[in-house]
Design an enzyme around this catalytic site. Structure first.
Site: not given
Ligand code: AMP
Length: 192
Positions: A13, A133, A144, A127, A88
């Site tokens: 993404k 991370r 996740r 990654r 999400r």
């Molecule tokens: P990402 O970088 O999009 O994979 O997001 C990393 C983490 O941030 C996710 O695993 C969630 O813990 C949190 N997160 C990101 N976007 C959201 C969202 N829209 N709703 C809830 N938690 C989020």
């Protein structure tokens, strides 16, 4: 253009969001990046969300929605945006629907990057080695994936029903996926 990009953890993404945003000259807004920046800087928001994110859980809807509302209110998002990693949950979908409806606006397309689950885990472990991370360790990755399957995958049906969904095969090189995605979005938006 008002776009969303969705995909399971590791689907690419973030990488593809930059290309998509550049193509349509809109800001790429990643809730994950916003949270990570806050954690890094030790802000009150960062302190609040650190443990949740490191456990692979979702940040509460109201908190996430408030952040998105603030970000969408900034000038650079007035003409359009690409949301990466939001919505999400169904709660967030309804929030976004209302937010857009209040302004007489609507989404143009929702890109979903589709990748085989075995490939996803491998990518995330890679990654973890490269970027370090905190939420890329094996237990958190598994969590996740579960959270995505339970809470976020059902959103695809919602957008499919609205004829917004553009599914893109996310396996191959970054360049291949990018070209495939840009073609698919062009075709989808031209046909509307
Ligand atoms: P990402 O970088 O999009 O994979 O997001 C990393 C983490 O941030 C996710 O695993 C969630 O813990 C949190 N997160 C990101 N976007 C959201 C969202 N829209 N709703 C809830 N938690 C989020």
């Amino acid at each position: 253009m008002k776009l969303l990009i969705m995909g399971a953890p590791g689907a690419g993404k973030g990488t593809q969001a930059s290309a998509l945003a550049a193509r349509y000259d809109v800001p790429a807004i990643s809730t994950g990046d916003i949270f990570r920046a806050n954690i890094k800087n030790g802000t009150p928001l960062g302190v609040k969300v650190k443990e949740i994110i490191e456990a692979g859980e979702y940040v509460p809807d109201e908190l996430t929605e408030e952040i998105v509302a603030d970000r969408l209110a900034q000038d650079d998002a007035a003409g359009g945006f690409l949301l990466d990693g939001f919505p999400r949950t169904m709660h967030q979908v309804h929030f976004l629907d209302r937010h857009l409806a209040d302004r007489g606006e609507r989404l143009d397309a929702v890109v979903s990057l589709v990748v085989d689950p075995d490939v996803l885990v491998e990518r995330l472990l890679d990654r973890a080695r490269i970027e370090g991370r905190a939420d890329d360790n094996e237990d958190t990755i598994r969590r996740r994936m579960e959270v995505y399957a339970g809470q976020t995958a059902p959103l695809l049906y919602h957008y499919e029903k609205l004829d917004l969904l553009v599914e893109v095969e996310g396996t191959g090189t970054v360049d291949e996926v990018r070209e495939r995605m840009l073609d698919a979005v062009d075709r989808h938006t031209a046909a509307r």
